[in-house]
Write a protein that holds these residues in place. Structure first.
Motif, PDB file in Angstrom:
ATOM      1  N   SER A  53       0.806  -1.228   0.000  1.00  0.00           N
ATOM      2  CA  SER A  53       0.000   0.000   0.000  1.00  0.00           C
ATOM      3  C   SER A  53       0.840   1.280   0.000  1.00  0.00           C
ATOM      4  N   THR A  54       2.109   1.194   0.368  1.00  0.00           N
ATOM      5  CA  THR A  54       2.923   2.407   0.490  1.00  0.00           C
ATOM      6  C   THR A  54       4.114   2.453  -0.468  1.00  0.00           C
ATOM      7  N   CYS A  55       4.613   1.293  -0.859  1.00  0.00           N
ATOM      8  CA  CYS A  55       5.772   1.264  -1.753  1.00  0.00           C
ATOM      9  C   CYS A  55       5.326   1.350  -3.214  1.00  0.00           C
ATOM     10  N   MET A  56       6.223   1.753  -4.077  1.00  0.00           N
ATOM     11  CA  MET A  56       5.881   1.902  -5.485  1.00  0.00           C
ATOM     12  C   MET A  56       7.115   1.684  -6.361  1.00  0.00           C
ATOM     13  N   ASP A  57       6.856   1.461  -7.625  1.00  0.00           N
ATOM     14  CA  ASP A  57       7.933   1.374  -8.606  1.00  0.00           C
ATOM     15  C   ASP A  57       8.250   2.805  -9.025  1.00  0.00           C
ATOM     16  N   THR A  58       9.377   3.317  -8.560  1.00  0.00           N
ATOM     17  CA  THR A  58       9.725   4.712  -8.810  1.00  0.00           C
ATOM     18  C   THR A  58       9.829   5.014 -10.297  1.00  0.00           C
ATOM     19  N   ARG A  59      10.136   4.019 -11.100  1.00  0.00           N
ATOM     20  CA  ARG A  59      10.239   4.243 -12.549  1.00  0.00           C
ATOM     21  C   ARG A  59       8.911   4.745 -13.114  1.00  0.00           C
ATOM     22  N   LEU A  60       7.798   4.278 -12.527  1.00  0.00           N
ATOM     23  CA  LEU A  60       6.484   4.747 -12.973  1.00  0.00           C
ATOM     24  C   LEU A  60       6.108   6.060 -12.303  1.00  0.00           C
ATOM     25  N   PHE A  61       6.487   6.186 -11.027  1.00  0.00           N
ATOM     26  CA  PHE A  61       6.147   7.370 -10.244  1.00  0.00           C
ATOM     27  C   PHE A  61       6.787   8.626 -10.826  1.00  0.00           C
ATOM     28  N   THR A 109       9.072  -8.077 -14.783  1.00  0.00           N
ATOM     29  CA  THR A 109       8.790  -8.965 -13.644  1.00  0.00           C
ATOM     30  C   THR A 109       9.938  -9.023 -12.633  1.00  0.00           C
ATOM     31  N   SER A 110      10.996  -8.251 -12.866  1.00  0.00           N
ATOM     32  CA  SER A 110      12.113  -8.256 -11.918  1.00  0.00           C
ATOM     33  C   SER A 110      11.682  -7.633 -10.593  1.00  0.00           C
ATOM     34  N   LYS A 111      12.350  -8.028  -9.513  1.00  0.00           N
ATOM     35  CA  LYS A 111      12.003  -7.540  -8.184  1.00  0.00           C
ATOM     36  C   LYS A 111      12.228  -6.040  -8.065  1.00  0.00           C
ATOM     37  N   ILE A 112      11.357  -5.398  -7.327  1.00  0.00           N
ATOM     38  CA  ILE A 112      11.513  -3.984  -6.999  1.00  0.00           C
ATOM     39  C   ILE A 112      12.117  -3.930  -5.599  1.00  0.00           C
ATOM     40  N   GLU A 165      10.940  -6.643  -2.852  1.00  0.00           N
ATOM     41  CA  GLU A 165      11.960  -7.317  -2.047  1.00  0.00           C
ATOM     42  C   GLU A 165      12.594  -6.288  -1.119  1.00  0.00           C
ATOM     43  N   LEU A 166      12.554  -6.545   0.183  1.00  0.00           N
ATOM     44  CA  LEU A 166      13.144  -5.613   1.148  1.00  0.00           C
ATOM     45  C   LEU A 166      14.577  -6.011   1.468  1.00  0.00           C
ATOM     46  N   ARG A 167      15.436  -4.999   1.574  1.00  0.00           N
ATOM     47  CA  ARG A 167      16.817  -5.221   1.991  1.00  0.00           C
ATOM     48  C   ARG A 167      17.134  -4.247   3.121  1.00  0.00           C
ATOM     49  N   HIS A 168      17.936  -4.732   4.061  1.00  0.00           N
ATOM     50  CA  HIS A 168      18.296  -3.932   5.233  1.00  0.00           C
ATOM     51  C   HIS A 168      18.946  -2.631   4.790  1.00  0.00           C
ATOM     52  N   ILE A 169      18.576  -1.539   5.441  1.00  0.00           N
ATOM     53  CA  ILE A 169      19.090  -0.216   5.100  1.00  0.00           C
ATOM     54  C   ILE A 169      20.614  -0.174   5.195  1.00  0.00           C
ATOM     55  N   ASN A 170      21.216  -1.049   6.027  1.00  0.00           N
ATOM     56  CA  ASN A 170      22.670  -1.070   6.183  1.00  0.00           C
ATOM     57  C   ASN A 170      23.389  -1.591   4.948  1.00  0.00           C
ATOM     58  N   LEU A 181      22.124   8.415  -5.328  1.00  0.00           N
ATOM     59  CA  LEU A 181      23.045   8.696  -6.429  1.00  0.00           C
ATOM     60  C   LEU A 181      23.771   7.447  -6.929  1.00  0.00           C
ATOM     61  N   THR A 182      23.791   6.416  -6.103  1.00  0.00           N
ATOM     62  CA  THR A 182      24.507   5.191  -6.466  1.00  0.00           C
ATOM     63  C   THR A 182      23.766   4.421  -7.558  1.00  0.00           C
ATOM     64  N   LYS A 183      24.520   3.875  -8.509  1.00  0.00           N
ATOM     65  CA  LYS A 183      23.933   3.024  -9.546  1.00  0.00           C
ATOM     66  C   LYS A 183      24.015   1.571  -9.101  1.00  0.00           C
ATOM     67  N   TYR A 184      22.882   0.894  -9.096  1.00  0.00           N
ATOM     68  CA  TYR A 184      22.806  -0.488  -8.628  1.00  0.00           C
ATOM     69  C   TYR A 184      22.585  -1.435  -9.813  1.00  0.00           C
ATOM     70  N   ASN A 185      22.935  -2.692  -9.599  1.00  0.00           N
ATOM     71  CA  ASN A 185      22.696  -3.701 -10.634  1.00  0.00           C
ATOM     72  C   ASN A 185      21.354  -4.407 -10.407  1.00  0.00           C
ATOM     73  N   PHE A 186      20.462  -3.709  -9.716  1.00  0.00           N
ATOM     74  CA  PHE A 186      19.105  -4.211  -9.484  1.00  0.00           C
ATOM     75  C   PHE A 186      18.164  -3.014  -9.494  1.00  0.00           C
ATOM     76  N   ASN A 187      16.890  -3.274  -9.528  1.00  0.00           N
ATOM     77  CA  ASN A 187      15.895  -2.206  -9.609  1.00  0.00           C
ATOM     78  C   ASN A 187      15.612  -1.635  -8.225  1.00  0.00           C
TER      79      ASN A 187
END
Length: 244
Positions: A53-61, A109-112, A165-170, A181-187
């Motif tokens: 309900s709160t998260c979104m695909d920023t690419r669309l936003f 269909t890749s993980k957000i 998919e959630l990942r720890h903020i650390n 600003l960092t470029k990631y190899n995932f969405n």
């Protein structure tokens, strides 16, 4: 009565008093832990719905449609709207490309991936008034002591729906602004956070704050009302509290 008997009596009374005090402390502690465990269980149950309900695909936003047509202004220079019949050939091509790209994102269909801080703290604002106003005829539950100001949510054990998919903020850069600003190899789409839940006295209704950030000046805040229906916790309503 001898000194030995007097000492024995005093010792027995002290022992009895200590026993009573320990029982009182244990009962108090047990109740507080019980309240905390209850809240953890509710958060665990409602968590997948909170994420959806709160998260979104920023690419669309942030994927705004291009200008299409000619802007129309009144005699005083105030903007009225757009005349799409006067769209240029270049604008038509850009709109077509935008539509194709939007559909491509939707079908991806890749993980957000969302960053999440599992430390759940009390909200900076008092939520009791919001709870009692939204859920009529309810009284907020107020613990005598806030022994546990925060707790850690074991989010990795919570099964989410397939989209996020959630990942720890650390796992993300800690320097201010670097996470965006960092470029990631995932969405990577943003970071989400939630406050602790304010319950009513009967533990059938609740309210918490949440937010989703997608950049230094990009995001939304939410006030989320939850309730228990047929032994299941669900989201009753979500209010937008801020937008950037």
């Amino acid at each position: 009565m001898s000194d030995h008997q007097i000492n024995n009596t005093i010792m027995k009374k002290l022992a009895a008093l200590l026993f009573i005090i320990s029982i009182i402390l244990f009962t108090s502690c047990k109740k507080e832990i019980s309240d905390l465990e209850f809240e953890k269980n509710v958060m665990t149950e409602i968590f997948p719905s909170l994420i959806d309900s709160t998260c979104m695909d920023t690419r669309l936003f942030t994927n705004f449609p291009p200008k299409y047509g000619e802007s129309i202004f009144d005699k005083t220079g105030h903007y009225i709207g757009v005349d799409s019949t006067k769209a240029t050939k270049e604008q038509k091509q850009k709109l077509l490309e935008w539509k194709i790209n939007t559909e491509k994102i939707k079908k991806d269909t890749s993980k957000i991936v969302i960053a999440f801080n599992p430390i759940i703290e009390y909200s900076n604002e008092d939520l009791k008034e919001y709870l009692e106003k939204h859920f009529k005829n309810t009284k907020a539950f107020v613990p005598k002591e806030k022994i546990y100001n925060e707790y850690i949510l074991d989010f990795q054990k919570i099964k989410l729906n397939n989209r996020f998919e959630l990942r720890h903020i650390n796992q993300f850069p800690k320097e201010r602004g670097r996470i965006w600003l960092t470029k990631y190899n995932f969405n990577f789409s943003g970071a989400v956070f939630f406050s602790r839940i304010q319950f009513d006295q009967n533990k059938k209704f609740g309210v918490l704050n949440g937010g989703f950030a997608c950049g230094n000046l990009c995001g939304q805040g939410f006030r989320i009302y939850i309730k228990k229906i047929n032994q299941k916790w669900i989201i009753d309503e979500i209010e937008e509290t801020w937008v950037s």
